[in-house]
Design an enzyme around this catalytic site. Structure first.
Site, PDB file in Angstrom:
ATOM      1  N   SER A  92       3.521   9.361  -4.283  1.00  0.00           N
ATOM      2  CA  SER A  92       2.614   8.441  -3.600  1.00  0.00           C
ATOM      3  C   SER A  92       2.352   8.979  -2.204  1.00  0.00           C
ATOM      4  O   SER A  92       3.275   9.451  -1.539  1.00  0.00           O
ATOM      5  CB  SER A  92       3.248   7.050  -3.528  1.00  0.00           C
ATOM      6  N   HIS A  96      -3.457   9.157   7.299  1.00  0.00           N
ATOM      7  CA  HIS A  96      -4.162   8.470   8.391  1.00  0.00           C
ATOM      8  C   HIS A  96      -4.587   9.515   9.430  1.00  0.00           C
ATOM      9  O   HIS A  96      -3.750  10.004  10.195  1.00  0.00           O
ATOM     10  CB  HIS A  96      -3.253   7.429   9.053  1.00  0.00           C
ATOM     11  N   HIS A 106      -5.626   7.576   0.044  1.00  0.00           N
ATOM     12  CA  HIS A 106      -4.391   7.187  -0.639  1.00  0.00           C
ATOM     13  C   HIS A 106      -4.445   7.732  -2.062  1.00  0.00           C
ATOM     14  O   HIS A 106      -5.507   7.741  -2.687  1.00  0.00           O
ATOM     15  CB  HIS A 106      -4.275   5.659  -0.671  1.00  0.00           C
ATOM     16  N   ASN A 108      -1.778   8.213  -5.808  1.00  0.00           N
ATOM     17  CA  ASN A 108      -0.514   7.876  -6.452  1.00  0.00           C
ATOM     18  C   ASN A 108      -0.591   8.287  -7.917  1.00  0.00           C
ATOM     19  O   ASN A 108      -1.606   8.051  -8.567  1.00  0.00           O
ATOM     20  CB  ASN A 108      -0.266   6.366  -6.325  1.00  0.00           C
ATOM     21  N   VAL A 109       0.443   8.929  -8.416  1.00  0.00           N
ATOM     22  CA  VAL A 109       0.581   9.164  -9.857  1.00  0.00           C
ATOM     23  C   VAL A 109       2.021   8.846 -10.231  1.00  0.00           C
ATOM     24  O   VAL A 109       2.949   9.169  -9.491  1.00  0.00           O
ATOM     25  CB  VAL A 109       0.208  10.609 -10.278  1.00  0.00           C
ATOM     26  N   ARG A 110       2.211   8.219 -11.383  1.00  0.00           N
ATOM     27  CA  ARG A 110       3.547   7.730 -11.716  1.00  0.00           C
ATOM     28  C   ARG A 110       3.759   7.695 -13.236  1.00  0.00           C
ATOM     29  O   ARG A 110       2.802   7.664 -14.018  1.00  0.00           O
ATOM     30  CB  ARG A 110       3.765   6.339 -11.127  1.00  0.00           C
ATOM     31  N   HIS A 145     -16.725  10.503  -5.310  1.00  0.00           N
ATOM     32  CA  HIS A 145     -16.868   9.904  -6.640  1.00  0.00           C
ATOM     33  C   HIS A 145     -17.284  10.923  -7.698  1.00  0.00           C
ATOM     34  O   HIS A 145     -16.881  10.791  -8.859  1.00  0.00           O
ATOM     35  CB  HIS A 145     -17.838   8.728  -6.582  1.00  0.00           C
ATOM     36  N   HIS A 175      -8.722 -12.556   0.612  1.00  0.00           N
ATOM     37  CA  HIS A 175      -8.770 -13.449   1.773  1.00  0.00           C
ATOM     38  C   HIS A 175      -9.861 -13.045   2.760  1.00  0.00           C
ATOM     39  O   HIS A 175     -10.231 -13.838   3.631  1.00  0.00           O
ATOM     40  CB  HIS A 175      -7.400 -13.498   2.466  1.00  0.00           C
TER      41      HIS A 175
END
Length: 299
Positions: A92, A96, A106, A108-110, A145, A175
């Site tokens: 992960s 910044h 960002h 992530n591979v899991r 993309h 929110h």
């Protein structure tokens, strides 16, 4: 083919090495490594680059945890995991940048596998990558993309649109009624048609992240900026913090199950600001961001 957790782990360790090398090549600064062990089983390598030439903070984390039983919070939604030993591993990362014209990114591979004697293993892959710009550039969004679309292409025509939509739906601040950024790819629970196919897709996503991100960094890193742009960047980073602490399932799961807090919160920006009822000036580049990050077809 039977799931091979060792093969996945070796790929993930190599991926962490490769991404760190690529980011260092762009920035010039080195990552500092913090290896850690988990008392209940497993451990990881957290690597952080701070105050570099390009990146204010970049964190690339590898973790591999295992145990004899899943926590109750995990088996409540997946009763088939009860009574099984498990392994969970992944890479992960969050970057910044200093320059507000360079987006935050960002990825992530899991991989997860749960086993018990006499039963077929339960396993799946997950991951993705997403981009959070502060100032919108159409050519950057299109490149991001299209890179995502092209890496998905060998796996089926429907893969990119499906995982793009999942990403748009996931990285949404309810929110605030707004997207976190311009999305990318997000997938989870991937275990069909077979292990080899799913593993190949996860590898393509892991390798594709820097293909998507680094050309944008190179294009924007030398753009001049001032206090106005920096203040807006810090303000918008607040949305990143809000999402991670309020909505992100991975952050919440890690904190609720006794994960390593320093590694879990490595994704947080080093500096951030909030301002009550902030309204950007009409017609300004800052005001344009709210329209730019709305969901659309960038392909």
């Amino acid at each position: 083919m039977k799931p091979d957790a060792h093969q996945v782990k070796q790929f993930l360790l190599n991926l962490q090495d490769t991404i760190c090398q690529q980011l260092t090549a762009v920035d010039g600064a080195e990552f500092v490594e913090d290896s850690w062990q988990r008392e209940a089983g497993g451990g990881g390598r957290s690597r952080v680059l701070r105050n570099g030439g390009v990146f204010e903070q970049a964190g690339v984390n590898f973790s591999h945890v295992h145990g004899e039983a899943m926590p109750a919070s995990a088996t409540a939604h997946r009763p088939e995991l009860a009574g099984r030993s498990f392994e969970a591993m992944g890479v992960s990362l969050v970057v910044h940048p200093h320059n507000p014209y360079v987006p935050t990114s960002h990825a992530n591979v899991r991989f997860f596998i749960a086993e018990k004697p006499g039963a077929e293993p339960v396993w799946w892959f997950g991951g993705g990558f997403d981009l959070t710009p502060f100032y919108g550039f159409e050519e950057d969004a299109i490149h991001w993309h299209r890179t995502a679309r092209d890496l998905c292409q060998p796996f089926g025509e429907d893969v990119y649109p499906r995982y793009k939509k999942w990403c748009d739906d996931y990285f949404y601040l309810k929110h605030r009624n707004e997207q976190r950024g311009i999305g990318g790819l997000f997938f989870d629970d991937l275990n069909t048609p077979d292990f080899d196919h799913c593993f190949a897709f996860m590898q393509a996503v892991g390798k594709g992240y820097t293909d998507a991100y680094l050309p944008i960094v190179e294009r924007r890193k030398a753009m001049a900026y001032g206090e106005r742009e920096r203040n807006f960047q810090l303000y918008r980073r607040g949305r990143y913090v809000e999402f991670n602490l309020v909505w992100d399932r991975g952050t919440l799961f890690g904190l609720q199950t006794g994960g390593r807090t320093e590694s879990i919160l490595m994704s947080m920006p080093p500096l951030v600001r909030w301002e009550y009822d902030y309204q950007p000036k009409d017609g300004s580049p800052e005001a344009a961001l709210s329209e730019f990050i709305k969901v659309r077809d960038w392909g």
